[in-house]
Design a protein around this motif. Structure first.
Motif, PDB file in Angstrom:
ATOM      1  N   ASP A   2       0.843  -1.185   0.000  1.00 59.70           N
ATOM      2  CA  ASP A   2       0.000   0.000   0.000  1.00 59.70           C
ATOM      3  C   ASP A   2       0.880   1.236   0.000  1.00 59.70           C
ATOM      4  O   ASP A   2       1.732   1.395  -0.844  1.00 59.70           O
ATOM      5  N   LYS A   3       0.733   2.053   0.998  1.00 58.95           N
ATOM      6  CA  LYS A   3       1.457   3.307   1.098  1.00 58.95           C
ATOM      7  C   LYS A   3       2.290   3.295   2.382  1.00 58.95           C
ATOM      8  O   LYS A   3       1.829   2.815   3.416  1.00 58.95           O
ATOM      9  N   ILE A   4       3.504   3.821   2.299  1.00 58.41           N
ATOM     10  CA  ILE A   4       4.367   3.987   3.471  1.00 58.41           C
ATOM     11  C   ILE A   4       4.649   5.475   3.596  1.00 58.41           C
ATOM     12  O   ILE A   4       5.036   6.121   2.612  1.00 58.41           O
ATOM     13  N   GLU A   5       4.465   6.011   4.780  1.00 58.36           N
ATOM     14  CA  GLU A   5       4.765   7.424   5.018  1.00 58.36           C
ATOM     15  C   GLU A   5       5.959   7.558   5.942  1.00 58.36           C
ATOM     16  O   GLU A   5       6.083   6.825   6.910  1.00 58.36           O
ATOM     17  N   THR A   6       6.833   8.498   5.620  1.00 53.42           N
ATOM     18  CA  THR A   6       7.943   8.869   6.490  1.00 53.42           C
ATOM     19  C   THR A   6       7.693  10.324   6.905  1.00 53.42           C
ATOM     20  O   THR A   6       6.637  10.885   6.600  1.00 53.42           O
ATOM     21  N   ASN A   7       8.662  10.932   7.542  1.00 54.14           N
ATOM     22  CA  ASN A   7       8.483  12.331   7.954  1.00 54.14           C
ATOM     23  C   ASN A   7       8.188  13.260   6.787  1.00 54.14           C
ATOM     24  O   ASN A   7       7.335  14.131   6.871  1.00 54.14           O
ATOM     25  N   ARG A   8       8.908  13.063   5.678  1.00 48.42           N
ATOM     26  CA  ARG A   8       8.794  13.985   4.544  1.00 48.42           C
ATOM     27  C   ARG A   8       8.310  13.351   3.256  1.00 48.42           C
ATOM     28  O   ARG A   8       8.098  14.059   2.270  1.00 48.42           O
ATOM     29  N   LEU A   9       8.169  12.030   3.245  1.00 48.64           N
ATOM     30  CA  LEU A   9       7.925  11.324   1.994  1.00 48.64           C
ATOM     31  C   LEU A   9       6.746  10.363   2.061  1.00 48.64           C
ATOM     32  O   LEU A   9       6.345   9.944   3.152  1.00 48.64           O
ATOM     33  N   ILE A  10       6.259  10.028   0.891  1.00 50.65           N
ATOM     34  CA  ILE A  10       5.272   8.959   0.742  1.00 50.65           C
ATOM     35  C   ILE A  10       5.841   7.981  -0.283  1.00 50.65           C
ATOM     36  O   ILE A  10       6.261   8.384  -1.370  1.00 50.65           O
ATOM     37  N   LEU A  11       5.859   6.713   0.075  1.00 51.07           N
ATOM     38  CA  LEU A  11       6.246   5.643  -0.829  1.00 51.07           C
ATOM     39  C   LEU A  11       4.961   4.920  -1.185  1.00 51.07           C
ATOM     40  O   LEU A  11       4.224   4.502  -0.296  1.00 51.07           O
ATOM     41  N   ARG A  12       4.699   4.780  -2.476  1.00 53.45           N
ATOM     42  CA  ARG A  12       3.413   4.223  -2.895  1.00 53.45           C
ATOM     43  C   ARG A  12       3.539   3.615  -4.287  1.00 53.45           C
ATOM     44  O   ARG A  12       4.517   3.858  -4.992  1.00 53.45           O
ATOM     45  N   PRO A  13       2.522   2.851  -4.695  1.00 53.13           N
ATOM     46  CA  PRO A  13       2.523   2.358  -6.072  1.00 53.13           C
ATOM     47  C   PRO A  13       2.455   3.529  -7.058  1.00 53.13           C
ATOM     48  O   PRO A  13       1.973   4.617  -6.722  1.00 53.13           O
ATOM     49  N   PHE A  14       2.920   3.293  -8.259  1.00 52.26           N
ATOM     50  CA  PHE A  14       2.886   4.326  -9.287  1.00 52.26           C
ATOM     51  C   PHE A  14       1.460   4.613  -9.725  1.00 52.26           C
ATOM     52  O   PHE A  14       0.590   3.751  -9.685  1.00 52.26           O
ATOM     53  N   ARG A  15       1.248   5.876 -10.157  1.00 50.31           N
ATOM     54  CA  ARG A  15      -0.049   6.346 -10.665  1.00 50.31           C
ATOM     55  C   ARG A  15       0.157   7.019 -12.016  1.00 50.31           C
ATOM     56  O   ARG A  15       1.256   7.478 -12.326  1.00 50.31           O
ATOM     57  N   ASP A  16      -0.920   7.128 -12.766  1.00 47.50           N
ATOM     58  CA  ASP A  16      -0.844   7.750 -14.092  1.00 47.50           C
ATOM     59  C   ASP A  16      -0.221   9.146 -14.045  1.00 47.50           C
ATOM     60  O   ASP A  16       0.565   9.506 -14.918  1.00 47.50           O
ATOM     61  N   GLU A  17      -0.553   9.896 -13.023  1.00 46.18           N
ATOM     62  CA  GLU A  17      -0.054  11.279 -12.943  1.00 46.18           C
ATOM     63  C   GLU A  17       1.439  11.384 -12.644  1.00 46.18           C
ATOM     64  O   GLU A  17       2.006  12.475 -12.608  1.00 46.18           O
ATOM     65  N   ASP A  18       2.125  10.248 -12.456  1.00 42.29           N
ATOM     66  CA  ASP A  18       3.561  10.253 -12.169  1.00 42.29           C
ATOM     67  C   ASP A  18       4.421  10.402 -13.425  1.00 42.29           C
ATOM     68  O   ASP A  18       5.629  10.600 -13.327  1.00 42.29           O
ATOM     69  N   ALA A  19       3.825  10.316 -14.604  1.00 45.08           N
ATOM     70  CA  ALA A  19       4.603  10.318 -15.849  1.00 45.08           C
ATOM     71  C   ALA A  19       5.520  11.538 -16.003  1.00 45.08           C
ATOM     72  O   ALA A  19       6.709  11.368 -16.315  1.00 45.08           O
ATOM     73  N   PRO A  20       5.057  12.776 -15.786  1.00 44.89           N
ATOM     74  CA  PRO A  20       5.973  13.912 -15.952  1.00 44.89           C
ATOM     75  C   PRO A  20       7.160  13.864 -14.979  1.00 44.89           C
ATOM     76  O   PRO A  20       8.297  14.139 -15.376  1.00 44.89           O
ATOM     77  N   GLY A  21       6.897  13.500 -13.738  1.00 49.24           N
ATOM     78  CA  GLY A  21       7.990  13.398 -12.764  1.00 49.24           C
ATOM     79  C   GLY A  21       8.957  12.290 -13.115  1.00 49.24           C
ATOM     80  O   GLY A  21      10.175  12.431 -12.952  1.00 49.24           O
ATOM     81  N   MET A  22       8.412  11.167 -13.595  1.00 47.75           N
ATOM     82  CA  MET A  22       9.270  10.060 -14.002  1.00 47.75           C
ATOM     83  C   MET A  22      10.153  10.475 -15.176  1.00 47.75           C
ATOM     84  O   MET A  22      11.342  10.151 -15.208  1.00 47.75           O
ATOM     85  N   LEU A  23       9.571  11.194 -16.125  1.00 44.54           N
ATOM     86  CA  LEU A  23      10.352  11.681 -17.267  1.00 44.54           C
ATOM     87  C   LEU A  23      11.534  12.522 -16.780  1.00 44.54           C
ATOM     88  O   LEU A  23      12.641  12.402 -17.308  1.00 44.54           O
ATOM     89  N   ALA A  24      11.316  13.309 -15.741  1.00 39.46           N
ATOM     90  CA  ALA A  24      12.371  14.184 -15.233  1.00 39.46           C
ATOM     91  C   ALA A  24      13.585  13.398 -14.727  1.00 39.46           C
ATOM     92  O   ALA A  24      14.723  13.803 -14.954  1.00 39.46           O
ATOM     93  N   TYR A  25      13.370  12.277 -14.053  1.00 44.44           N
ATOM     94  CA  TYR A  25      14.537  11.549 -13.545  1.00 44.44           C
ATOM     95  C   TYR A  25      15.007  10.417 -14.446  1.00 44.44           C
ATOM     96  O   TYR A  25      16.165   9.995 -14.337  1.00 44.44           O
ATOM     97  N   LEU A  26      14.173   9.926 -15.364  1.00 43.68           N
ATOM     98  CA  LEU A  26      14.629   8.865 -16.259  1.00 43.68           C
ATOM     99  C   LEU A  26      15.163   9.393 -17.590  1.00 43.68           C
ATOM    100  O   LEU A  26      15.720   8.635 -18.372  1.00 43.68           O
ATOM    101  N   SER A  27      15.032  10.692 -17.852  1.00 43.45           N
ATOM    102  CA  SER A  27      15.521  11.241 -19.118  1.00 43.45           C
ATOM    103  C   SER A  27      17.037  11.401 -19.131  1.00 43.45           C
ATOM    104  O   SER A  27      17.645  11.414 -20.199  1.00 43.45           O
ATOM    105  N   GLN A  28      17.633  11.521 -17.956  1.00 44.48           N
ATOM    106  CA  GLN A  28      19.087  11.689 -17.865  1.00 44.48           C
ATOM    107  C   GLN A  28      19.627  10.801 -16.751  1.00 44.48           C
ATOM    108  O   GLN A  28      19.900  11.282 -15.643  1.00 44.48           O
ATOM    109  N   PRO A  29      19.801   9.501 -17.029  1.00 48.22           N
ATOM    110  CA  PRO A  29      20.291   8.605 -15.977  1.00 48.22           C
ATOM    111  C   PRO A  29      21.640   9.062 -15.431  1.00 48.22           C
ATOM    112  O   PRO A  29      22.513   9.473 -16.194  1.00 48.22           O
TER     113      PRO A  29
END
Length: 180
Positions: A2-29
Motif C-alpha cells: 500500500d502506502k508507506i509514510e515517512t516524515n517527509r515522503l510517501i512511498l506508494r505504487p505508481f499512478r498515471d499522474e507520475d509520468a511527468p515526474g518520471m520523465l524528469a529523472y529517467l531522461s538523464q540517468p
C-alpha cells in the motif's frame, strides 16, 4: 504494497499522474545501470508508468507536501527470504536525505512486513552516492566484482564492463543497527 509514510515522503505504487515526474529523472540517468530505463518523451513515460503500476516491486517516492514524484525504489525477491534492492532519484533532490529516508522505510518494510532475512544491493564502483547510502543504511561491503556487467559500450563499440560492489544486510544486523 500500500502506502508507506515517512516524515517527509510517501512511498506508494505508481499512478498515471507520475509520468511527468518520471520523465524528469529517467531522461538523464545518473549511472549506467539505469540506461535501459532511459526515456525522452512524455509518451514513453506514460508507457513506463503503466509497466511500473503492474509491477509491485517498484515504489514511487513522493514529497509528502506536494505529492511530487522525485524517484523510485525497487526490490526483487530471491526465494525464499532474500531481496535485491535499489533506488533511482532525480539529481535535483540529491543531498537532502530523501534517498536515505525512503530506503530506511523500504528496509523496515521488507524486514518487518515481508519476512526478509537478507537484503543486498549492487553498486557500481564510480557511484559514490549509492555506496555512501548503503553504508549509512548499515549495509556492509560483501564483495567486489571486476568487469561484472555491461550497460553501455565504449567509443569503439566494444562493451564497457562495470566494476561492481555488492552490499548486504541481514535482518539480525538491521535489528542490532536500529537498537542503538
Amino acid at each position: 504494497m500500500d502506502k508507506i509514510e515517512t516524515n517527509r515522503l510517501i512511498l506508494r505504487p505508481f499512478r498515471d499522474e507520475d509520468a511527468p515526474g518520471m520523465l524528469a529523472y529517467l531522461s538523464q540517468p545518473r549511472v549506467n545501470c539505469f540506461l535501459d530505463d532511459q526515456i525522452s518523451t512524455l509518451e514513453e513515460a506514460v508507457a513506463k508508468v503503466q509497466k511500473r503500476k503492474a509491477d509491485h516491486s517498484y515504489m514511487a517516492v513522493c514529497l509528502k507536501e506536494s505529492q511530487l514524484i522525485i524517484g523510485e525504489l525497487f526490490y526483487l525477491k530471491d526465494e525464499p527470504d532474500t531481496y535485491s534492492i535499489g533506488w533511482n532519484f532525480h539529481a535535483s533532490y540529491e543531498g537532502k536525505g530523501y534517498a536515505r529516508e525512503s530506503a530506511e522505510a523500504l528496509l523496515s518494510y521488507l524486514f518487518v512486513n515481508q519476512g526478509a532475512r537478507r537484503l543486498y544491493a549492487y553498486v557500481e564502483d564510480d557511484n559514490d552516492r549509492s555506496q555512501t547510502l548503503c553504508e549509512r543504511l548499515g549495509m556492509r561491503k560483501e564483495g567486489f566484482f571486476l568487469e561484472f556487467v555491461s550497460f553501455t559500450t565504449n567509443e569503439d563499440g566494444t562493451l564497457k564492463y562495470e566494476n561492481t560492489y555488492q552490499y548486504a544486510l541481514l535482518k539480525k544486523e538491521w535489528e542490532q543497527y536500529h537498537s542503538k
